[in-house]
Write an enzyme that holds these catalytic residues in place. Structure first.
Site, mmCIF file in Angstrom:
data_model
loop_
_atom_site.group_PDB
_atom_site.id
_atom_site.type_symbol
_atom_site.label_atom_id
_atom_site.label_comp_id
_atom_site.label_asym_id
_atom_site.label_seq_id
_atom_site.Cartn_x
_atom_site.Cartn_y
_atom_site.Cartn_z
ATOM 1 N N SER A 175 72.523 32.952 -43.166
ATOM 2 C CA SER A 175 71.693 33.112 -41.699
ATOM 3 C C SER A 175 70.579 32.069 -41.602
ATOM 4 O O SER A 175 70.059 31.614 -42.528
ATOM 5 C CB SER A 175 71.270 34.559 -41.624
ATOM 6 N N TYR A 188 67.167 41.908 -44.338
ATOM 7 C CA TYR A 188 68.370 41.241 -44.160
ATOM 8 C C TYR A 188 67.980 39.700 -44.606
ATOM 9 O O TYR A 188 68.686 39.149 -45.323
ATOM 10 C CB TYR A 188 68.594 41.438 -42.801
ATOM 11 N N LYS A 192 69.953 37.207 -47.423
ATOM 12 C CA LYS A 192 70.489 36.063 -46.916
ATOM 13 C C LYS A 192 69.848 34.914 -47.783
ATOM 14 O O LYS A 192 70.382 33.974 -47.970
ATOM 15 C CB LYS A 192 70.164 35.936 -45.360
#
Length: 301
Positions: A175, A188, A192
């Protein structure tokens, strides 16, 4: 004397790399073919995973589809079979990639029914989007189970076959938050960043061990309209569609790109940003800030 020799060797290699980059700029690398190649896509039942499966099918690959949702992944399987008019164009399996035992069992069944994976696309992912102090321990743990540990387990499962042949391709979905961490994407973004580090380290490991025929691609998309992210913040933030991401990923894999940035201009922006003062990068004003507002609390109310 040995240090001097090393310096000259490094300089010559640097010059060689510059020349190669210039040549490739004017003479692009020929796209490799995925026709007949067995491609496994995780999280293939919806969103980016579904579009990745469709796009790989368009270039002639045979698809293995994994998803936790049985109905959705079977619908994608049927869509591909009908579009290709071939029953062996796609095969779907229900798999919870957060559980290593489920990965191993599904892989064993898949090998008996279809064959070995030649291209692995780790796409499955989850996002909660909220304050670190408000998220539950279970949700934080599951983010890492799905977003990075699953990638490690699938690579351990399918890499040995690629090593034996010295041929294969692994695509890992990261991401843009793996390039710059932002508020309310703490767990998150961390997962990533881990995908980014894991892929780079594994690529170097394969190189050191002489398995140079195995290619690795890490994907860095901005905000994608999959339903996982809401309430974006930032002037001029544009949502990417899953189809746009899939097109860029497949084209990047065909060119053996090590990194795919979506949109592509973000690669240049990252290079330019390395010249900015630290405060400008670490404490952006609201005109240049891009991120999200909390969505975790709403989900749990």
């Amino acid at each position: 004397m040995y240090i001097v020799i090393q310096i000259f060797q490094t300089l010559f290699y640097l010059i060689y790399c510059y020349l190669e980059a210039v040549i490739r700029f004017f003479v692009p690398v020929k796209k490799k073919s995925f026709a007949g190649t067995i491609v496994l896509v995780t999280g293939a039942g919806h969103g980016i995973g579904k579009e990745l499966a469709m796009k790989f099918s368009e270039v002639g690959a045979r698809l293995i589809l994994w998803d936790i949702n049985k109905r959705q992944v079977e619908e994608v399987e049927q869509t591909i079979r009908k579009s290709r008019h071939k029953d062996d164009a796609a095969k779907s399996y229900v798999c919870d990639v957060s559980k290593v035992e489920n990965i191993k069992a599904t892989a064993a069944k898949m090998r008996r029914e279809v064959g070995e994976v030649e291209v692995l696309v780790n796409n499955a992912g989850i996002l909660h989007g909220g304050s670190l102090l408000e998220m539950s321990e279970e949700d934080i743990k599951r983010t890492f189970d799905v977003n990075i540990l699953a990638y490690i387990w699938t690579c351990r499962e399918f890499l040995p076959y690629m090593v034996r042949r010295n041929e294969g391709h692994i695509v890992n979905m990261a991401s843009m938050s793996a390039q710059t961490g932002v508020a309310y994407l703490t767990e998150y973004s961390a997962s990533k960043y881990a995908v980014r580090g894991f892929t780079e380290a594994l690529k170097d490991e394969m190189r050191r061990e002489g398995h140079t025929g195995i290619n690795f691609t890490t994907v860095y998309p901005m905000f994608v309209a999959t339903g996982m992210t809401k309430y974006t913040v930032g002037i001029g933030v544009e949502w990417l569609t899953p189809a746009q991401v899939a097109i860029a990923v497949v084209e990047g894999a065909q060119m053996n790109e090590t990194s795919v940035f979506i949109p592509s201009w973000y690669r240049g922006l990252l290079k330019i940003s390395s010249l900015w003062p630290s405060k400008f990068k670490e404490n952006p004003n609201e005109l240049m800030y891009k991120g999200i507002n909390p969505q975790y609390k709403e989900r749990n109310d």
